[in-house]
Design a protein around this motif. Structure first.
Motif, short mmCIF file in Angstrom:
data_model
loop_
_atom_site.label_atom_id
_atom_site.label_comp_id
_atom_site.label_asym_id
_atom_site.label_seq_id
_atom_site.Cartn_x
_atom_site.Cartn_y
_atom_site.Cartn_z
N TRP A 161 0.83 -1.21 0.00
CA TRP A 161 0.00 0.00 0.00
C TRP A 161 0.86 1.26 0.00
CZ3 TRP A 161 -4.94 0.72 -1.10
CH2 TRP A 161 -5.84 -0.34 -0.95
N ASP A 213 -11.29 -2.71 6.93
CA ASP A 213 -10.38 -1.87 6.15
C ASP A 213 -10.45 -0.46 6.72
OD1 ASP A 213 -10.35 -4.19 4.68
OD2 ASP A 213 -11.56 -3.39 3.04
N MET A 252 -10.15 3.35 6.96
CA MET A 252 -10.19 4.40 5.95
C MET A 252 -9.46 5.63 6.47
SD MET A 252 -12.21 3.19 3.46
CE MET A 252 -13.22 4.46 2.68
N ARG A 300 -14.15 0.09 6.84
CA ARG A 300 -15.06 -0.69 6.00
C ARG A 300 -15.18 -2.06 6.62
NH1 ARG A 300 -14.45 -1.50 -0.02
NH2 ARG A 300 -12.61 -2.67 0.64
N THR A 303 -16.22 -6.72 4.11
CA THR A 303 -15.75 -6.66 2.73
C THR A 303 -15.23 -8.05 2.36
OG1 THR A 303 -13.68 -5.86 3.68
CG2 THR A 303 -15.11 -4.22 2.70
N LEU A 352 -7.04 3.49 -5.89
CA LEU A 352 -7.43 2.84 -4.63
C LEU A 352 -7.00 3.68 -3.43
CD1 LEU A 352 -6.84 -1.01 -4.48
CD2 LEU A 352 -8.98 0.26 -4.65
N ARG A 353 -5.78 4.22 -3.51
CA ARG A 353 -5.28 5.04 -2.41
C ARG A 353 -6.13 6.30 -2.22
NH1 ARG A 353 0.76 5.02 -4.20
NH2 ARG A 353 1.50 3.14 -3.19
N ILE A 365 -9.16 6.61 -2.47
CA ILE A 365 -10.37 6.29 -1.71
C ILE A 365 -10.03 5.76 -0.33
CG2 ILE A 365 -12.48 4.88 -1.69
CD1 ILE A 365 -12.11 4.67 -4.77
N ARG A 366 -9.06 4.86 -0.25
CA ARG A 366 -8.84 4.13 1.00
C ARG A 366 -7.65 4.62 1.80
NH1 ARG A 366 -9.48 -1.77 -0.68
NH2 ARG A 366 -11.13 -1.64 -2.22
N ASN A 397 -4.56 1.31 5.51
CA ASN A 397 -5.23 0.07 5.26
C ASN A 397 -4.25 -1.08 5.00
OD1 ASN A 397 -7.47 -1.37 4.51
ND2 ASN A 397 -7.25 -0.79 2.38
N HIS A 450 -7.33 -5.99 1.13
CA HIS A 450 -8.00 -5.77 -0.15
C HIS A 450 -7.29 -4.79 -1.08
CE1 HIS A 450 -11.43 -8.28 0.93
NE2 HIS A 450 -11.29 -7.77 2.15
N ASN A 451 -6.02 -5.05 -1.30
CA ASN A 451 -5.29 -4.29 -2.31
C ASN A 451 -5.37 -5.07 -3.62
OD1 ASN A 451 -3.51 -3.04 -4.00
ND2 ASN A 451 -1.72 -3.25 -2.66
#
Ligand code: MTE
Ligand code: CO
Length: 419
Positions: free
Chosen positions: A157, A277, A279, A285, A288, A387-388, A390-391, A395, A398-399
């Motif tokens: 990540w 996850d 955030m 999250r 998931t 993805l980064r 948003i998340r 995290n 779920h990458n």
């Protein structure tokens, strides 16, 4: 991190391939005689091994580098740890059990078939206990599914870190399972109308208890006892494990010993939250479970560099989606500026690993190669930055972002990120 040294024979072939564009074999009338052709070799003058040399066959010694590996600094103890599938060195789609990644929270246990019991209790008409023999008397089914740990890629990540898809995407395996459908066992016990969740737990010390919504439990969840045609290996849950197609590996309870039927998730009851996850805003999250579409080029890759110089090059990799079938895989050799659909080889099965090949004529210049998977829902595998955005970076799980490999002109490959 190259597993195999280049042999002189391979170097010889490389020289020839580079000389004639598109030529991938040596001329049979080459000036320098090849002793491998002109001399009688030892293996042609002796008896080979007799048939009973290895009652259970193992890979030939030349393949001894194709093994699971772990990352030492990842966990304090190897009993509660993870290792990684050598996906850079495998082909096709089925992962042999012997090199399929393992994740244990309290080590792999030895549980015999005769000591095995599976209980179904909670909100059922008839609480039941099944022996292994009992399970063998239910109608059997076969399914192929990938099992991916939610933490796969978790170390990436913050930035490109580990040199090889074995470590960046190798918390995954794909096997053909035989077992009985969970819905058939639940029907035997008779689920009451208030039963909305099953709580599944294993016989190991960690028990790895997880709640699964009844809808999924009655859909495609399997209580499996064979993988790739043989009994499950100890490390994958012998004699019985749960197979939860498309959902994160943590739900795939090994050595499964109890299925409790409840009106709510046990995790919510205990007010604990597993595998969430985190955030950027501090919220998390939850639930998931489905593994979104993802892909990776397995060769060339850092552990599978190009040894043959310019000319014909086979680019290959894996794609998968927890939401169904893979419908397309695009490959880019210029860092994502242009994309070309790759060939999907063999069947693209739902919730299973799918193999793609992309054949190019490499000009010998550096390349930034990437693959992106598209599944039957139309979902497109995102870039790491998307993805980064948003998340964030807090995290772990779920990458499923696009992986970039930098192929250098000398054929060596590195894990990189490009803006
Ligand atoms: N089941 C039990 N009983 N104990 C465990 O530690 N680990 C889980 C799951 N099931 C675990 C378990 C996790 S986190 C994953 S990713 C998968 O098993 C890994 O399955 P594998 O070891 O067959 O690869
Ligand atoms: Co896991």
């Amino acid at each position: 991190m190259t597993d195999e040294p280049a042999t002189s024979r391979r170097a010889f072939l490389a020289g020839t391939a580079a000389a004639g564009a598109g030529l991938v074999a040596t001329s049979a009338t080459a000036q320098t005689p090849d002793p491998l052709i002109t001399e009688v070799q030892e293996w042609a003058s002796i008896f080979g091994d007799p048939v009973d040399a290895t009652p259970y066959g193992m890979p030939i010694e030349f393949e001894s580098h194709v093994v699971r590996r772990n990352v030492e600094w990842l966990t304090e103890s190897t009993a509660s740890s993870i290792n990684f599938t050598p996906i850079h060195a495998l082909e096709g789609t089925i992962t042999p059990q012997g090199c399929a990644f393992e994740r244990h929270h309290s080590g792999a246990i030895s549980l015999s078939k005769s000591d095995y019991r599976l209980m179904i209790n909670g909100l059922v008409d008839k609480p039941l206990v099944f022996t292994f023999e009992d399970l063998l008397r239910f109608p059997r089914q076969i399914t192929t599914a990938f099992c991916e740990c939610a933490a796969n890629g978790g170390m990436e990540w913050g930035g490109a870190q580990l040199e090889g898809c074995q470590f960046t995407q190798g918390m995954i395996h794909n096997m053909e399972y035989t077992g009985v459908m969970l819905r058939d066992l639940l029907a035997e016990a008779g689920v009451q109308t208030e039963g909305k969740w099953v709580y599944v737990e294993g016989a190991d010390a960690s028990s790895n208890g997880r709640s699964i919504p009844m809808e999924k439990a009655l859909d495609d969840v399997m209580v499996a006892f064979f993988a790739n045609g043989e009994a499950l290996r100890k490390e994958h849950g012998y004699p019985v494990r749960l197979v939860v197609p498309g959902w994160e590996g943590n739900m795939w309870v090994k050595w499964i010993r109890r299925i409790g039927v409840y009106d709510q998730a046990v995790e919510s009851r205990e007010e604990t939250s597993k595998y969430t996850d985190l955030m950027p805003d501090g919220r998390a999250r939850k639930w998931t479970w489905v593994m979104d579409a993802k892909s990776v080029i397995t060769s060339p890759s850092p552990q599978a560099p190009i040894r043959h110089g310019a000319g014909p090059l086979v680019i290959t990799g894996l794609a998968w989606s927890g939401n169904g079938r893979i419908t397309r895989v695009d490959v880019s050799t210029d860092g994502g500026n242009t994309w070309t659909p790759a060939r999907i080889s063999g069947d693209a099965k739902s919730k299973a690993l799918t193999r793609f090949h992309h054949d190019i004529n490499w000009d010998g210049q550096e390349m930034f190669i990437m693959s992106r998977a598209i599944d039957e829902t139309g979902y497109v595998q995102p870039t790491k930055q998307a993805l980064r955005d948003i998340r964030g970076l807090n995290n772990v799980y779920h990458n499923n972002s696009i992986q970039t490999w930098w192929v250098r002109a000398d054929g060596e490959v590195e894990n990189v990120e490009i803006a």
